[in-house]
Design an enzyme around this catalytic site. Structure first.
Site, PDB file in Angstrom:
ATOM      1  N   ASN A   7     -90.724  28.154 -36.847  1.00 26.73           N
ATOM      2  CA  ASN A   7     -91.241  29.171 -35.930  1.00 26.73           C
ATOM      3  C   ASN A   7     -92.046  30.197 -36.742  1.00 26.73           C
ATOM      4  O   ASN A   7     -91.489  30.848 -37.637  1.00 26.73           O
ATOM      5  CB  ASN A   7     -90.051  29.831 -35.218  1.00 26.73           C
ATOM      6  CG  ASN A   7     -90.490  30.898 -34.243  1.00 26.73           C
ATOM      7  OD1 ASN A   7     -91.362  31.700 -34.550  1.00 26.73           O
ATOM      8  ND2 ASN A   7     -89.875  30.922 -33.074  1.00 26.73           N
ATOM      9  N   HIS A  10     -93.104  35.334 -36.893  1.00 30.39           N
ATOM     10  CA  HIS A  10     -93.030  36.543 -37.707  1.00 30.39           C
ATOM     11  C   HIS A  10     -94.149  36.650 -38.744  1.00 30.39           C
ATOM     12  O   HIS A  10     -94.311  37.693 -39.374  1.00 30.39           O
ATOM     13  CB  HIS A  10     -91.639  36.698 -38.317  1.00 30.39           C
ATOM     14  CG  HIS A  10     -90.621  36.954 -37.236  1.00 30.39           C
ATOM     15  ND1 HIS A  10     -90.847  37.868 -36.228  1.00 30.39           N
ATOM     16  CD2 HIS A  10     -89.431  36.381 -36.963  1.00 30.39           C
ATOM     17  CE1 HIS A  10     -89.823  37.866 -35.400  1.00 30.39           C
ATOM     18  NE2 HIS A  10     -88.951  36.969 -35.808  1.00 30.39           N
ATOM     19  N   ARG A  18    -100.288  45.859 -38.516  1.00 24.91           N
ATOM     20  CA  ARG A  18    -101.499  46.601 -38.854  1.00 24.91           C
ATOM     21  C   ARG A  18    -102.670  46.255 -37.930  1.00 24.91           C
ATOM     22  O   ARG A  18    -103.798  46.636 -38.210  1.00 24.91           O
ATOM     23  CB  ARG A  18    -101.913  46.288 -40.303  1.00 24.91           C
ATOM     24  CG  ARG A  18    -101.033  46.941 -41.319  1.00 24.91           C
ATOM     25  CD  ARG A  18    -101.275  48.452 -41.318  1.00 24.91           C
ATOM     26  NE  ARG A  18    -100.315  49.149 -42.154  1.00 24.91           N
ATOM     27  CZ  ARG A  18    -100.511  49.430 -43.425  1.00 24.91           C
ATOM     28  NH1 ARG A  18    -101.605  49.062 -44.024  1.00 24.91           N
ATOM     29  NH2 ARG A  18     -99.604  50.085 -44.093  1.00 24.91           N
ATOM     30  N   HIS A  43     -93.876  31.527 -30.019  1.00 21.74           N
ATOM     31  CA  HIS A  43     -93.432  32.115 -28.743  1.00 21.74           C
ATOM     32  C   HIS A  43     -94.485  33.105 -28.272  1.00 21.74           C
ATOM     33  O   HIS A  43     -94.676  34.152 -28.883  1.00 21.74           O
ATOM     34  CB  HIS A  43     -92.084  32.825 -28.984  1.00 21.74           C
ATOM     35  CG  HIS A  43     -91.446  33.372 -27.758  1.00 21.74           C
ATOM     36  ND1 HIS A  43     -90.191  33.931 -27.778  1.00 21.74           N
ATOM     37  CD2 HIS A  43     -91.866  33.463 -26.464  1.00 21.74           C
ATOM     38  CE1 HIS A  43     -89.864  34.324 -26.555  1.00 21.74           C
ATOM     39  NE2 HIS A  43     -90.874  34.068 -25.747  1.00 21.74           N
ATOM     40  N   ARG A  45     -94.973  35.749 -26.144  1.00 22.48           N
ATOM     41  CA  ARG A  45     -94.167  36.649 -25.313  1.00 22.48           C
ATOM     42  C   ARG A  45     -95.057  37.361 -24.306  1.00 22.48           C
ATOM     43  O   ARG A  45     -96.249  37.568 -24.548  1.00 22.48           O
ATOM     44  CB  ARG A  45     -93.440  37.673 -26.193  1.00 22.48           C
ATOM     45  CG  ARG A  45     -92.400  37.054 -27.112  1.00 22.48           C
ATOM     46  CD  ARG A  45     -91.603  38.132 -27.819  1.00 22.48           C
ATOM     47  NE  ARG A  45     -90.707  38.802 -26.900  1.00 22.48           N
ATOM     48  CZ  ARG A  45     -89.392  38.575 -26.821  1.00 22.48           C
ATOM     49  NH1 ARG A  45     -88.819  37.723 -27.626  1.00 22.48           N
ATOM     50  NH2 ARG A  45     -88.662  39.229 -25.948  1.00 22.48           N
ATOM     51  N   ARG A  49     -96.181  40.734 -28.430  1.00 22.21           N
ATOM     52  CA  ARG A  49     -95.849  41.587 -29.582  1.00 22.21           C
ATOM     53  C   ARG A  49     -96.155  40.911 -30.919  1.00 22.21           C
ATOM     54  O   ARG A  49     -96.337  41.585 -31.914  1.00 22.21           O
ATOM     55  CB  ARG A  49     -94.386  42.024 -29.538  1.00 22.21           C
ATOM     56  CG  ARG A  49     -93.401  40.929 -29.811  1.00 22.21           C
ATOM     57  CD  ARG A  49     -91.998  41.463 -29.947  1.00 22.21           C
ATOM     58  NE  ARG A  49     -91.467  41.918 -28.680  1.00 22.21           N
ATOM     59  CZ  ARG A  49     -90.157  41.948 -28.397  1.00 22.21           C
ATOM     60  NH1 ARG A  49     -89.284  41.586 -29.318  1.00 22.21           N
ATOM     61  NH2 ARG A  49     -89.712  42.354 -27.238  1.00 22.21           N
ATOM     62  N   GLU A  69     -92.854  28.244 -27.107  1.00 23.66           N
ATOM     63  CA  GLU A  69     -91.732  28.911 -26.436  1.00 23.66           C
ATOM     64  C   GLU A  69     -92.305  29.846 -25.402  1.00 23.66           C
ATOM     65  O   GLU A  69     -93.276  30.564 -25.669  1.00 23.66           O
ATOM     66  CB  GLU A  69     -90.953  29.751 -27.452  1.00 23.66           C
ATOM     67  CG  GLU A  69     -89.903  29.001 -28.187  1.00 23.66           C
ATOM     68  CD  GLU A  69     -89.136  29.935 -29.113  1.00 23.66           C
ATOM     69  OE1 GLU A  69     -89.054  31.142 -28.833  1.00 23.66           O
ATOM     70  OE2 GLU A  69     -88.669  29.441 -30.132  1.00 23.66           O
ATOM     71  N   THR A 100     -84.805  36.634 -28.759  1.00 24.37           N
ATOM     72  CA  THR A 100     -84.243  36.036 -27.546  1.00 24.37           C
ATOM     73  C   THR A 100     -82.721  36.147 -27.567  1.00 24.37           C
ATOM     74  O   THR A 100     -82.061  35.574 -28.430  1.00 24.37           O
ATOM     75  CB  THR A 100     -84.662  34.551 -27.462  1.00 24.37           C
ATOM     76  OG1 THR A 100     -86.051  34.466 -27.745  1.00 24.37           O
ATOM     77  CG2 THR A 100     -84.395  34.004 -26.070  1.00 24.37           C
ATOM     78  N   GLU A 150     -82.290  22.958 -26.086  1.00 25.89           N
ATOM     79  CA  GLU A 150     -82.155  23.557 -27.413  1.00 25.89           C
ATOM     80  C   GLU A 150     -80.935  24.461 -27.325  1.00 25.89           C
ATOM     81  O   GLU A 150     -80.920  25.414 -26.534  1.00 25.89           O
ATOM     82  CB  GLU A 150     -83.401  24.355 -27.803  1.00 25.89           C
ATOM     83  CG  GLU A 150     -83.235  24.981 -29.191  1.00 25.89           C
ATOM     84  CD  GLU A 150     -84.519  25.565 -29.748  1.00 25.89           C
ATOM     85  OE1 GLU A 150     -85.602  24.991 -29.517  1.00 25.89           O
ATOM     86  OE2 GLU A 150     -84.419  26.613 -30.421  1.00 25.89           O
ATOM     87  N   HIS A 189     -81.817  29.345 -33.550  1.00 26.33           N
ATOM     88  CA  HIS A 189     -81.570  30.786 -33.501  1.00 26.33           C
ATOM     89  C   HIS A 189     -80.551  31.214 -34.553  1.00 26.33           C
ATOM     90  O   HIS A 189     -79.402  30.800 -34.522  1.00 26.33           O
ATOM     91  CB  HIS A 189     -81.115  31.289 -32.122  1.00 26.33           C
ATOM     92  CG  HIS A 189     -81.582  32.695 -31.891  1.00 26.33           C
ATOM     93  ND1 HIS A 189     -81.000  33.775 -32.495  1.00 26.33           N
ATOM     94  CD2 HIS A 189     -82.621  33.170 -31.174  1.00 26.33           C
ATOM     95  CE1 HIS A 189     -81.650  34.864 -32.138  1.00 26.33           C
ATOM     96  NE2 HIS A 189     -82.649  34.530 -31.340  1.00 26.33           N
ATOM     97  N   GLY A 190     -81.048  32.001 -35.481  1.00 26.01           N
ATOM     98  CA  GLY A 190     -80.172  32.577 -36.499  1.00 26.01           C
ATOM     99  C   GLY A 190     -79.746  31.601 -37.582  1.00 26.01           C
ATOM    100  O   GLY A 190     -78.879  31.918 -38.401  1.00 26.01           O
ATOM    101  N   GLY A 211     -86.931  30.156 -37.715  1.00 21.32           N
ATOM    102  CA  GLY A 211     -88.025  31.090 -37.949  1.00 21.32           C
ATOM    103  C   GLY A 211     -87.697  32.140 -38.988  1.00 21.32           C
ATOM    104  O   GLY A 211     -88.158  32.081 -40.134  1.00 21.32           O
ATOM    105  N   HIS A 212     -86.871  33.097 -38.604  1.00 23.81           N
ATOM    106  CA  HIS A 212     -86.693  34.315 -39.394  1.00 23.81           C
ATOM    107  C   HIS A 212     -86.276  34.048 -40.840  1.00 23.81           C
ATOM    108  O   HIS A 212     -86.842  34.633 -41.767  1.00 23.81           O
ATOM    109  CB  HIS A 212     -85.659  35.207 -38.691  1.00 23.81           C
ATOM    110  CG  HIS A 212     -85.527  36.552 -39.295  1.00 23.81           C
ATOM    111  ND1 HIS A 212     -84.572  36.845 -40.243  1.00 23.81           N
ATOM    112  CD2 HIS A 212     -86.252  37.682 -39.119  1.00 23.81           C
ATOM    113  CE1 HIS A 212     -84.703  38.109 -40.612  1.00 23.81           C
ATOM    114  NE2 HIS A 212     -85.718  38.640 -39.947  1.00 23.81           N
TER     115      HIS A 212
HETATM  116  N1  PXP Z   1     -85.386  28.836 -30.893  1.00 17.52           N
HETATM  117  C1  PXP Z   1     -85.657  29.734 -29.915  1.00 17.52           C
HETATM  118  C2  PXP Z   1     -85.688  29.243 -28.505  1.00 17.52           C
HETATM  119  C3  PXP Z   1     -85.958  31.069 -30.216  1.00 17.52           C
HETATM  120  O1  PXP Z   1     -86.233  31.947 -29.236  1.00 17.52           O
HETATM  121  C4  PXP Z   1     -85.977  31.465 -31.571  1.00 17.52           C
HETATM  122  C5  PXP Z   1     -86.338  32.876 -31.925  1.00 17.52           C
HETATM  123  O2  PXP Z   1     -87.656  33.111 -31.596  1.00 17.52           O
HETATM  124  C6  PXP Z   1     -85.710  30.499 -32.549  1.00 17.52           C
HETATM  125  C7  PXP Z   1     -85.389  29.199 -32.178  1.00 17.52           C
HETATM  126  C8  PXP Z   1     -85.741  30.822 -34.007  1.00 17.52           C
HETATM  127  O3  PXP Z   1     -84.755  31.762 -34.298  1.00 17.52           O
HETATM  128  P1  PXP Z   1     -84.733  32.436 -35.733  1.00 17.52           P
HETATM  129  O4  PXP Z   1     -86.008  33.204 -35.870  1.00 17.52           O
HETATM  130  O5  PXP Z   1     -83.510  33.295 -35.666  1.00 17.52           O
HETATM  131  O6  PXP Z   1     -84.624  31.330 -36.724  1.00 17.52           O
END
Ligand code: PXP
Length: 239
Positions: A7, A10, A18, A43, A45, A49, A69, A100, A150, A189-190, A211-212
């Site tokens: 993802n 970020h 900026r 994603h 949004r 953002r 997404e 999310t 997912e 996620h996470g 992603g993060h």
């Molecule tokens: N899957 C979905 C559906 C999400 O909304 C996100 C966060 O945007 C992720 C995966 C990735 O999550 P993370 O950035 O915590 O790895």
């Protein structure tokens, strides 16, 4: 084999801080592919953002598999229908959230979600529903005609040490139930370089969307290295 979707939201977050032209989510995505990522997730949004409409168009034109997404809104269904990415993952979206929070309530909003699933599938797009590891939601996802779920792994990732095993058991049971209903199973996620160890115990996984942690690591070691390190951890997945 377990696939990795990176993802790149970020990367756009840093750019938008900026309102500049760089760093480019597309350039990052191409490096992720070069390092072995199977897919790229972004994603769009409602508040734009991070990822912008032009990012999505650029990514879709250049990456092998774009997973878009999106919230379940007419605007997003229409954008996806024009773009026709490889897949769409329907997520809940609240304007004030940092990321999310929680899965989509497919059971509670069944008619609305099913209409979106059908519209996207008519455009030839694979559809995934981002849901909590909950049996009622899994049944509703199967009934909606979605291709994938997912599973939201946030409760596991954020759990205190004392409840982590129980959260993992919930994910394992949910994956088995979804596979019985002929749904394909992704997770996200996470997920980070440490907690992925537990994630790899979950059966039936096709793809992890991360992603993060990867973008954060990329700041220190570069994005290709960050992707390669995650792929090395995923290599021994037994299914
Ligand atoms: N899957 C979905 C559906 C999400 O909304 C996100 C966060 O945007 C992720 C995966 C990735 O999550 P993370 O950035 O915590 O790895």
């Amino acid at each position: 084999m377990l696939n990795l979707g990176v993802n790149v939201d970020h990367v756009a977050t840093v750019r938008q801080a900026r309102l500049a032209d760089r760093p480019s989510p597309l350039a990052a995505a191409l490096l992720c592919e070069k390092a072995g990522a199977w897919g790229i997730t972004a994603h769009l949004r409602e508040d734009r953002r991070h990822i912008q409409d032009r990012d999505l168009r650029d990514l879709n034109a250049r990456v092998r598999r774009l997973n878009m997404e999106m919230a379940v809104t007419d605007e997003m269904v229409s954008i996806a229908g024009e773009l026709r990415p490889h897949s769409c993952c329907l997520v809940p979206e609240k304007r004030a959230e940092l990321t999310t929070e929680g899965g989509l309530d497919v059971a509670g909003g069944f008619d609305r979600v099913t209409a979106a699933v059908r519209a996207l599938k008519r455009s030839g797009i694979l559809v995934s529903l981002f849901i909590d590891p909950d049996l009622q939601q899994i049944q509703a996802a199967a009934d909606s005609g979605a291709d994938y779920i997912e599973m939201h792994t946030g409760s596991y990732a954020n759990a205190a040490a004392s409840s982590r095993a129980a959260e993992l058991d919930r994910l394992k049971a949910a994956a088995a139930a979804a596979a019985d209903l002929h749904l394909r199973v992704n997770a996200g996620h996470g997920i980070d370089y440490e907690n992925i160890r537990g994630i790899l115990e979950i059966p039936h996984l096709c793809e992890l969307n991360i992603g993060h942690s990867i973008i954060g690591r990329a700041i220190l070691v570069g994005i290709e290295q960050a992707v390669r390190e995650m792929l090395a951890l995923m290599r021994n997945y037994q299914g």
